[in-house]
Design an enzyme around this catalytic site. Structure first.
Site, PDB file in Angstrom:
ATOM      1  CB  SER A 143      -0.890   0.020   1.246  1.00 16.24           C
ATOM      2  OG  SER A 143      -1.532   1.287   1.391  1.00 16.24           O
ATOM      3  CE1 TYR A 157      -3.752  -2.439   5.124  1.00 23.37           C
ATOM      4  CE2 TYR A 157      -3.177  -0.240   4.351  1.00 23.37           C
ATOM      5  CZ  TYR A 157      -3.561  -1.548   4.095  1.00 23.37           C
ATOM      6  OH  TYR A 157      -3.748  -1.953   2.787  1.00 23.37           O
TER       7      TYR A 157
END
Length: 245
Positions: A143, A157
């Site tokens: 990501s 995350y």
């Protein structure tokens, strides 16, 4: 060479799109899921209805025994795996680091980091020419938040995806002479069930492209990295973000 690809977290979002696109490119596809068997079967059925080959396989990728059973099941039914898409992931709670509990931290790291390591290890043992395999390709789905850090919203995350990036860098060099390529796709804001609707609507117009990405656009990058067209691409981090750095 027949292409047999296992996609973790393949029942939804980017994983589902990648599974269908891999099948269109001629791969036999194994769709992994942890809880939602119906969604995974819907993806596999769509592939089979279009003339492709697909199976579903349940496993919690953060559990070593389940990972090994999954790889054995795919090999037994489809044949020797040539591609792994490490995609299963969770965002975890949103908010500041000092608001997170130990259990919340552990749950995210188990799926997003340990799961990637366990699946990569399992497939290397089956793919590597060192272990009698024929080689193949691994694509780790990361990501852009690994670079951005996601303060006040998703620092856990983001950190887990930073670990994924490092895994790609190191593993790509470990197995480069054993017939295996390892690369990363780092999506930007994508219309899946992970971002909230409010975030998608607010952030989309602010991106350089003026919109959020679609799962299929990330899937196309994954399929390319698995293909022979990317035969000299190893250790790369392909940012697919509509222009956001």
């Amino acid at each position: 060479m027949e292409r047999i690809t296992l996609i973790t977290g393949g029942s939804r979002g980017i994983g589902s799109a990648a599974a269908k696109l891999c099948a269109e490119a001629g791969h036999a596809v194994a769709v992994n899921y942890v809880n939602n068997a119906d969604k995974a079967e819907a993806v596999a059925t769509a592939i089979r209805d279009a003339g492709g080959i697909a199976m579903t396989v349940q496993a919690d990728t953060g559990d070593e025994a389940q990972v090994e059973r999954m790889f054995d099941a795919v090999t037994a039914k489809l044949g020797r795996i040539t591609g792994l898409v490490n995609n299963a992931g969770v965002h975890g709670p949103r908010g500041r680091l000092d608001e997170l509990t130990n259990d919340e931290i552990q749950a995210v790291l188990n799926t997003n980091v340990l799961g990637y390591f366990l699946c990569a290890r399992a497939v290397v043992k089956r793919m590597s020419t060192k272990h009698g395999g024929d080689g193949g390709a691994i694509v780790n789905v990361s990501s852009g938040s690994a670079h951005l850090g996601a303060p006040n919203d998703g620092i856990l995350y983001a950190a887990s995806k930073g670990a994924v990036n490092s895994l790609t860098i190191g593993l790509s060099q470990e197995v480069a002479r054993e017939g295996i390529r390892v690369n990363t796709v780092a999506p930007g804001l994508t219309e899946t069930d992970m971002p909230t609707t409010e975030v998608l609507e607010r952030m989309g117009p602010q991106l350089p492209a003026g919109r959020v990405g679609q799962p299929e656009e990330i899937g196309e990058a994954i399929v390319w990295l698995l293909s022979d067209a990317a035969s000299y691409v190893n250790g790369a981090n392909l940012r697919v973000s509509g222009g956001r750095i």
